[in-house]
Motif scaffolding. Structure first.
Motif, PDB file in Angstrom:
ATOM      1  N   LEU A 137       0.824  -1.206   0.000  1.00  0.00           N
ATOM      2  CA  LEU A 137       0.000   0.000   0.000  1.00  0.00           C
ATOM      3  C   LEU A 137       0.862   1.262   0.000  1.00  0.00           C
ATOM      4  CD1 LEU A 137      -2.885  -0.933   2.458  1.00  0.00           C
ATOM      5  CD2 LEU A 137      -3.004  -0.656  -0.022  1.00  0.00           C
ATOM      6  N   ALA A 138       1.951   1.241   0.739  1.00  0.00           N
ATOM      7  CA  ALA A 138       2.817   2.412   0.803  1.00  0.00           C
ATOM      8  C   ALA A 138       3.477   2.675  -0.547  1.00  0.00           C
ATOM      9  CB  ALA A 138       3.876   2.225   1.878  1.00  0.00           C
ATOM     10  N   ASN A 139       3.811   1.609  -1.269  1.00  0.00           N
ATOM     11  CA  ASN A 139       4.491   1.754  -2.557  1.00  0.00           C
ATOM     12  C   ASN A 139       3.528   1.815  -3.730  1.00  0.00           C
ATOM     13  OD1 ASN A 139       6.959   1.671  -1.241  1.00  0.00           O
ATOM     14  ND2 ASN A 139       7.109  -0.553  -1.420  1.00  0.00           N
ATOM     15  N   ALA A 140       2.238   1.676  -3.473  1.00  0.00           N
ATOM     16  CA  ALA A 140       1.260   1.676  -4.559  1.00  0.00           C
ATOM     17  C   ALA A 140       1.142   3.080  -5.144  1.00  0.00           C
ATOM     18  CB  ALA A 140      -0.103   1.208  -4.050  1.00  0.00           C
ATOM     19  N   PRO A 141       0.890   3.170  -6.435  1.00  0.00           N
ATOM     20  CA  PRO A 141       0.731   4.498  -7.034  1.00  0.00           C
ATOM     21  C   PRO A 141      -0.544   5.156  -6.509  1.00  0.00           C
ATOM     22  CG  PRO A 141       0.240   2.778  -8.637  1.00  0.00           C
ATOM     23  CD  PRO A 141       0.764   2.102  -7.411  1.00  0.00           C
ATOM     24  N   HIS A 142      -0.487   6.467  -6.368  1.00  0.00           N
ATOM     25  CA  HIS A 142      -1.648   7.222  -5.903  1.00  0.00           C
ATOM     26  C   HIS A 142      -2.462   7.656  -7.106  1.00  0.00           C
ATOM     27  CE1 HIS A 142      -0.121   7.144  -1.841  1.00  0.00           C
ATOM     28  NE2 HIS A 142       1.061   7.500  -2.309  1.00  0.00           N
ATOM     29  N   ALA A 143      -3.767   7.686  -6.929  1.00  0.00           N
ATOM     30  CA  ALA A 143      -4.665   8.005  -8.035  1.00  0.00           C
ATOM     31  C   ALA A 143      -4.618   9.497  -8.347  1.00  0.00           C
ATOM     32  CB  ALA A 143      -6.089   7.592  -7.683  1.00  0.00           C
ATOM     33  N   SER A 144      -4.584   9.801  -9.633  1.00  0.00           N
ATOM     34  CA  SER A 144      -4.672  11.196 -10.055  1.00  0.00           C
ATOM     35  C   SER A 144      -6.123  11.642  -9.899  1.00  0.00           C
ATOM     36  CB  SER A 144      -4.230  11.328 -11.509  1.00  0.00           C
ATOM     37  OG  SER A 144      -5.147  10.636 -12.345  1.00  0.00           O
ATOM     38  N   ALA A 145      -6.371  12.931 -10.114  1.00  0.00           N
ATOM     39  CA  ALA A 145      -7.734  13.452 -10.002  1.00  0.00           C
ATOM     40  C   ALA A 145      -8.646  12.782 -11.023  1.00  0.00           C
ATOM     41  CB  ALA A 145      -7.735  14.972 -10.197  1.00  0.00           C
ATOM     42  N   ALA A 146      -8.132  12.534 -12.243  1.00  0.00           N
ATOM     43  CA  ALA A 146      -8.947  11.895 -13.292  1.00  0.00           C
ATOM     44  C   ALA A 146      -9.292  10.463 -12.907  1.00  0.00           C
ATOM     45  CB  ALA A 146      -8.210  11.936 -14.624  1.00  0.00           C
ATOM     46  N   VAL A 147      -8.314   9.751 -12.352  1.00  0.00           N
ATOM     47  CA  VAL A 147      -8.563   8.361 -11.949  1.00  0.00           C
ATOM     48  C   VAL A 147      -9.541   8.326 -10.776  1.00  0.00           C
ATOM     49  CG1 VAL A 147      -7.482   6.301 -10.963  1.00  0.00           C
ATOM     50  CG2 VAL A 147      -6.378   7.500 -12.845  1.00  0.00           C
ATOM     51  N   ALA A 148      -9.385   9.222  -9.821  1.00  0.00           N
ATOM     52  CA  ALA A 148     -10.301   9.269  -8.675  1.00  0.00           C
ATOM     53  C   ALA A 148     -11.723   9.577  -9.143  1.00  0.00           C
ATOM     54  CB  ALA A 148      -9.837  10.314  -7.670  1.00  0.00           C
ATOM     55  N   HIS A 149     -11.879  10.498 -10.099  1.00  0.00           N
ATOM     56  CA  HIS A 149     -13.199  10.840 -10.638  1.00  0.00           C
ATOM     57  C   HIS A 149     -13.817   9.632 -11.352  1.00  0.00           C
ATOM     58  CE1 HIS A 149     -16.454  13.104 -12.449  1.00  0.00           C
ATOM     59  NE2 HIS A 149     -16.088  12.639 -13.641  1.00  0.00           N
ATOM     60  N   ALA A 150     -13.016   8.943 -12.194  1.00  0.00           N
ATOM     61  CA  ALA A 150     -13.525   7.773 -12.918  1.00  0.00           C
ATOM     62  C   ALA A 150     -13.901   6.657 -11.950  1.00  0.00           C
ATOM     63  CB  ALA A 150     -12.483   7.280 -13.921  1.00  0.00           C
ATOM     64  N   THR A 151     -13.106   6.483 -10.889  1.00  0.00           N
ATOM     65  CA  THR A 151     -13.409   5.459  -9.883  1.00  0.00           C
ATOM     66  C   THR A 151     -14.737   5.763  -9.197  1.00  0.00           C
ATOM     67  OG1 THR A 151     -11.054   5.074  -9.522  1.00  0.00           O
ATOM     68  CG2 THR A 151     -12.557   4.333  -7.784  1.00  0.00           C
ATOM     69  N   GLN A 152     -14.930   7.019  -8.817  1.00  0.00           N
ATOM     70  CA  GLN A 152     -16.178   7.402  -8.158  1.00  0.00           C
ATOM     71  C   GLN A 152     -17.363   7.217  -9.091  1.00  0.00           C
ATOM     72  OE1 GLN A 152     -16.542   7.999  -4.951  1.00  0.00           O
ATOM     73  NE2 GLN A 152     -18.720   8.001  -5.361  1.00  0.00           N
ATOM     74  N   LYS A 153     -17.197   7.585 -10.359  1.00  0.00           N
ATOM     75  CA  LYS A 153     -18.260   7.419 -11.355  1.00  0.00           C
ATOM     76  C   LYS A 153     -18.626   5.931 -11.499  1.00  0.00           C
ATOM     77  CE  LYS A 153     -19.180   8.493 -16.211  1.00  0.00           C
ATOM     78  NZ  LYS A 153     -18.609   9.064 -17.439  1.00  0.00           N
ATOM     79  N   HIS A 154     -17.617   5.070 -11.527  1.00  0.00           N
ATOM     80  CA  HIS A 154     -17.854   3.630 -11.632  1.00  0.00           C
ATOM     81  C   HIS A 154     -18.592   3.109 -10.400  1.00  0.00           C
ATOM     82  CE1 HIS A 154     -17.107  -0.631 -12.271  1.00  0.00           C
ATOM     83  NE2 HIS A 154     -16.666  -0.684 -11.043  1.00  0.00           N
ATOM     84  N   LEU A 155     -18.147   3.522  -9.219  1.00  0.00           N
ATOM     85  CA  LEU A 155     -18.798   3.046  -7.997  1.00  0.00           C
ATOM     86  C   LEU A 155     -20.246   3.513  -7.919  1.00  0.00           C
ATOM     87  CD1 LEU A 155     -15.902   3.490  -5.419  1.00  0.00           C
ATOM     88  CD2 LEU A 155     -16.789   1.353  -6.368  1.00  0.00           C
ATOM     89  N   SER A 156     -20.518   4.746  -8.355  1.00  0.00           N
ATOM     90  CA  SER A 156     -21.896   5.247  -8.349  1.00  0.00           C
ATOM     91  C   SER A 156     -22.770   4.430  -9.300  1.00  0.00           C
ATOM     92  CB  SER A 156     -21.929   6.718  -8.765  1.00  0.00           C
ATOM     93  OG  SER A 156     -21.244   7.497  -7.823  1.00  0.00           O
ATOM     94  N   ALA A 157     -22.242   4.148 -10.496  1.00  0.00           N
ATOM     95  CA  ALA A 157     -22.998   3.338 -11.464  1.00  0.00           C
ATOM     96  C   ALA A 157     -23.227   1.938 -10.904  1.00  0.00           C
ATOM     97  CB  ALA A 157     -22.259   3.275 -12.797  1.00  0.00           C
ATOM     98  N   PHE A 158     -22.225   1.377 -10.246  1.00  0.00           N
ATOM     99  CA  PHE A 158     -22.358   0.046  -9.663  1.00  0.00           C
ATOM    100  C   PHE A 158     -23.460   0.025  -8.610  1.00  0.00           C
ATOM    101  CE2 PHE A 158     -21.368  -3.043  -6.372  1.00  0.00           C
ATOM    102  CZ  PHE A 158     -21.281  -4.202  -7.113  1.00  0.00           C
ATOM    103  N   GLU A 159     -23.465   1.014  -7.726  1.00  0.00           N
ATOM    104  CA  GLU A 159     -24.489   1.074  -6.677  1.00  0.00           C
ATOM    105  C   GLU A 159     -25.879   1.245  -7.278  1.00  0.00           C
ATOM    106  OE1 GLU A 159     -23.186   4.216  -4.121  1.00  0.00           O
ATOM    107  OE2 GLU A 159     -21.558   3.031  -3.274  1.00  0.00           O
ATOM    108  N   ARG A 160     -25.999   2.083  -8.319  1.00  0.00           N
ATOM    109  CA  ARG A 160     -27.291   2.295  -8.976  1.00  0.00           C
ATOM    110  C   ARG A 160     -27.778   0.985  -9.597  1.00  0.00           C
ATOM    111  NH1 ARG A 160     -28.244   2.898 -14.045  1.00  0.00           N
ATOM    112  NH2 ARG A 160     -26.123   3.485 -14.586  1.00  0.00           N
ATOM    113  N   ILE A 161     -26.910   0.285 -10.309  1.00  0.00           N
ATOM    114  CA  ILE A 161     -27.296  -0.969 -10.959  1.00  0.00           C
ATOM    115  C   ILE A 161     -27.642  -2.027  -9.911  1.00  0.00           C
ATOM    116  CG2 ILE A 161     -26.417  -2.872 -12.383  1.00  0.00           C
ATOM    117  CD1 ILE A 161     -24.785  -0.711 -13.931  1.00  0.00           C
ATOM    118  N   ALA A 162     -26.881  -2.086  -8.827  1.00  0.00           N
ATOM    119  CA  ALA A 162     -27.178  -3.055  -7.758  1.00  0.00           C
ATOM    120  C   ALA A 162     -28.550  -2.781  -7.153  1.00  0.00           C
ATOM    121  CB  ALA A 162     -26.086  -3.013  -6.695  1.00  0.00           C
ATOM    122  N   ALA A 163     -28.900  -1.508  -6.968  1.00  0.00           N
ATOM    123  CA  ALA A 163     -30.215  -1.151  -6.424  1.00  0.00           C
ATOM    124  C   ALA A 163     -31.319  -1.541  -7.397  1.00  0.00           C
ATOM    125  CB  ALA A 163     -30.264   0.348  -6.111  1.00  0.00           C
ATOM    126  N   GLU A 164     -31.088  -1.313  -8.704  1.00  0.00           N
ATOM    127  CA  GLU A 164     -32.083  -1.712  -9.710  1.00  0.00           C
ATOM    128  C   GLU A 164     -32.283  -3.223  -9.701  1.00  0.00           C
ATOM    129  OE1 GLU A 164     -30.781  -0.196 -13.478  1.00  0.00           O
ATOM    130  OE2 GLU A 164     -31.075   1.896 -12.902  1.00  0.00           O
TER     131      GLU A 164
END
Length: 186
Positions: A128-155
């Motif tokens: 974890l200490a040596n893992a690359p840190h997410a850029s702002a674009a990667v963090a945004h895409a990750t959040q977008k994916h998680l939101s879509a996943f939660e929406r689909i799971a609820a459906e």
């Protein structure tokens, strides 16, 4: 109905049929004893390599080969090959070249450094200490994916609840009322 009975009888006949005559076993070829030997050289009258091998026909092979190495020393390897593998015996001690010694030194230094890092941390912390840190674009895409996943799971959960309600309503309407697994059982 007659066709069904004929089909069942044919299938039972096919399943119980003896097909052993269709499989031909591989012929067992007995091992033949042999002996061979050769000598060779790069110049006429100069032998710089030789090989001798003997098999008694029981699957055990014994042999030896010799060659002249780049330092003009004769090297001989005697061996036995049997059902347990190939077992060589060298006439000389192997010595590492300078390049091999340097590579081994780098390998052991790296190995010891990693072992020390892992000894000082709980498992997973080093990664974890040596893992690359997410850029702002990667963090945004990750959040977008998680939101879509939660929406689909609820459906999917809503669809599952709706189907369960339909199944229970059908069970209540059934004259038998014994629908347990979604299938009708008269």
């Amino acid at each position: 109905m007659k066709q069904f009975i004929v089909l069942v009888v044919c299938l039972l006949g096919a399943v119980t049929a003896d097909v052993s005559h269709l499989v031909t076993p591989e012929p067992k070829v007995p091992a033949s004893p042999y002996v061979f030997s050769y000598q060779a050289g790069r110049a006429p009258g100069h032998v710089d390599r030789q090989h001798t091998e003997v098999s008694d026909g029981s699957g055990v092979i014994r042999g030896a080969f010799s060659y002249v190495d780049p330092k003009n020393q004769v090297r001989t390897v005697q061996y036995v090959a049997d059902e347990h593998g190939f077992h060589p015996q060298l006439s000389h001690k192997l010595e590492d070249s300078a390049a091999v010694q340097a590579a081994k030194k780098r390998h052991f230094e790296t190995y010891n450094r990693i072992a020390q890092e892992h000894a000082n941390h709980a498992p997973g912390q080093v990664a974890l200490a040596n893992a690359p840190h997410a850029s702002a674009a990667v963090a945004h895409a990750t959040q977008k994916h998680l939101s879509a996943f939660e929406r689909i799971a609820a459906e999917h959960a809503a669809i599952g609840r709706q189907q369960e309600a339909q199944r229970l309503a059908l069970a209540a309407q059934s004259e038998h009322g014994e629908i347990e697994d979604g299938q009708y059982h008269p």
